[in-house]
Design a protein around this motif. Structure first.
Motif, PDB file in Angstrom:
ATOM      1  N   ARG A  65      -6.481 -53.855 -71.998  1.00 53.47           N
ATOM      2  CA  ARG A  65      -6.912 -53.545 -73.356  1.00 53.47           C
ATOM      3  C   ARG A  65      -8.398 -53.225 -73.434  1.00 53.47           C
ATOM      4  NH1 ARG A  65      -5.297 -58.908 -75.834  1.00 53.47           N
ATOM      5  NH2 ARG A  65      -6.807 -58.215 -77.346  1.00 53.47           N
ATOM      6  N   GLU A  75      -9.999 -50.525 -73.779  1.00 49.67           N
ATOM      7  CA  GLU A  75     -10.397 -49.523 -74.765  1.00 49.67           C
ATOM      8  C   GLU A  75     -10.636 -50.114 -76.156  1.00 49.67           C
ATOM      9  OE1 GLU A  75      -7.910 -49.157 -72.611  1.00 49.67           O
ATOM     10  OE2 GLU A  75      -8.627 -47.494 -71.386  1.00 49.67           O
ATOM     11  N   GLU A  76     -10.162 -51.341 -76.392  1.00 46.07           N
ATOM     12  CA  GLU A  76     -10.310 -51.957 -77.712  1.00 46.07           C
ATOM     13  C   GLU A  76     -11.763 -52.222 -78.089  1.00 46.07           C
ATOM     14  OE1 GLU A  76      -7.951 -55.480 -77.899  1.00 46.07           O
ATOM     15  OE2 GLU A  76      -6.083 -54.352 -77.923  1.00 46.07           O
ATOM     16  N   LEU A 113     -11.197 -47.383 -79.084  1.00 48.10           N
ATOM     17  CA  LEU A 113     -10.251 -47.467 -80.184  1.00 48.10           C
ATOM     18  C   LEU A 113     -10.927 -47.667 -81.530  1.00 48.10           C
ATOM     19  CD1 LEU A 113      -7.300 -49.308 -78.441  1.00 48.10           C
ATOM     20  CD2 LEU A 113      -7.588 -46.863 -78.894  1.00 48.10           C
ATOM     21  N   CYS A 146     -12.012 -44.218 -82.493  1.00 48.12           N
ATOM     22  CA  CYS A 146     -10.872 -43.408 -82.932  1.00 48.12           C
ATOM     23  C   CYS A 146     -10.449 -43.779 -84.350  1.00 48.12           C
ATOM     24  CB  CYS A 146      -9.693 -43.596 -81.977  1.00 48.12           C
ATOM     25  SG  CYS A 146      -9.964 -42.887 -80.346  1.00 48.12           S
ATOM     26  N   GLN A 147     -10.418 -45.064 -84.645  1.00 40.84           N
ATOM     27  CA  GLN A 147     -10.046 -45.505 -85.984  1.00 40.84           C
ATOM     28  C   GLN A 147     -11.077 -45.019 -87.000  1.00 40.84           C
ATOM     29  OE1 GLN A 147      -9.442 -49.716 -86.413  1.00 40.84           O
ATOM     30  NE2 GLN A 147      -8.667 -49.502 -88.483  1.00 40.84           N
ATOM     31  N   VAL A 169      -4.134 -41.940 -81.753  1.00 42.88           N
ATOM     32  CA  VAL A 169      -4.124 -42.628 -80.464  1.00 42.88           C
ATOM     33  C   VAL A 169      -2.665 -42.714 -80.013  1.00 42.88           C
ATOM     34  CG1 VAL A 169      -4.608 -44.778 -79.247  1.00 42.88           C
ATOM     35  CG2 VAL A 169      -6.191 -43.959 -80.999  1.00 42.88           C
ATOM     36  N   PRO A 171      -0.895 -44.121 -76.898  1.00 45.60           N
ATOM     37  CA  PRO A 171      -0.998 -44.853 -75.637  1.00 45.60           C
ATOM     38  C   PRO A 171       0.085 -44.446 -74.641  1.00 45.60           C
ATOM     39  CG  PRO A 171      -0.997 -46.343 -77.505  1.00 45.60           C
ATOM     40  CD  PRO A 171      -0.625 -44.998 -78.019  1.00 45.60           C
ATOM     41  N   LYS A 200      -1.356 -52.358 -84.655  1.00 44.78           N
ATOM     42  CA  LYS A 200      -2.735 -51.854 -84.643  1.00 44.78           C
ATOM     43  C   LYS A 200      -2.818 -50.583 -85.485  1.00 44.78           C
ATOM     44  CE  LYS A 200      -3.719 -55.116 -81.854  1.00 44.78           C
ATOM     45  NZ  LYS A 200      -4.356 -56.278 -82.404  1.00 44.78           N
ATOM     46  N   TYR A 235      -4.746 -48.123 -85.501  1.00 45.26           N
ATOM     47  CA  TYR A 235      -5.181 -46.909 -84.819  1.00 45.26           C
ATOM     48  C   TYR A 235      -4.105 -46.321 -83.906  1.00 45.26           C
ATOM     49  CZ  TYR A 235      -6.419 -50.902 -81.902  1.00 45.26           C
ATOM     50  OH  TYR A 235      -6.396 -52.092 -81.235  1.00 45.26           O
ATOM     51  N   ILE A 236      -2.971 -46.982 -83.750  1.00 43.87           N
ATOM     52  CA  ILE A 236      -1.911 -46.472 -82.879  1.00 43.87           C
ATOM     53  C   ILE A 236      -1.052 -45.486 -83.666  1.00 43.87           C
ATOM     54  CG2 ILE A 236       0.164 -47.059 -81.553  1.00 43.87           C
ATOM     55  CD1 ILE A 236      -2.486 -47.977 -80.260  1.00 43.87           C
TER      56      ILE A 236
END
Length: 137
Positions: free
Chosen positions: A4, A6-7, A11, A14-15, A21, A23, A89, A91-92
């Motif tokens: 994780r 990228e959190e 991410l 991106c949000q 996003v 994955p 999440k 952003y997914i």
């Protein structure tokens, strides 16, 4: 769930920028779908996933063991629980789930109906520790 990194930076960016996003391999080549050490037809012939996810990383074992426990408590499979966590999440957009059977597709789709409470999300995330950067990642 087992990688994780990228959190921390990517991410959130991106949000903030409203970027999609998508994955790749959200179940980590099946590692988040089975108890630690499970031998499957896939992992007997998969020479690539160990290079990406590692073969015997004990910090991942703790995460997988915890995922198994929480999924059992919620009455769902590890794959459903893991995908429900990812889908919680904001952003997914859509995870790329590799499947080898119709059952796997149905299991992945059913994760859309699982809504985790904040304490359930925290319980799943608790054992994760940042990974040391390697060339495989």
């Amino acid at each position: 769930m087992i990688y994780r990194e990228e959190e921390r930076e990517i991410l959130p960016l991106c949000q903030d920028r409203n970027m999609a996003v998508v994955p790749w391999s959200p179940l980590a080549g099946g590692r988040c779908a089975h108890p630690w050490g499970t031998v499957t037809a896939r992992n007997q012939v998969d020479d690539v996933s160990p290079l990406v996810w590692g073969a015997t990383d004990t910090q991942d074992k703790v995460v997988i063991d915890n995922l198994e426990k929480v999924a059992r408590e919620h009455g769902c499979t590890m794959a459903q629980e893991s995908l429900a966590w990812m889908l919680s999440k904001p952003y997914i957009t859509a995870p790329i789930v590799g499947t080898t059977s119709v059952r796997h597709v149905e299991e992945a789709v059913s994760a859309l109906d699982i809504h985790l409470a904040e304490d359930e999300i925290q319980a799943l995330e608790a054992p994760y520790r940042p990974h040391r950067k390697t060339e495989a990642y």
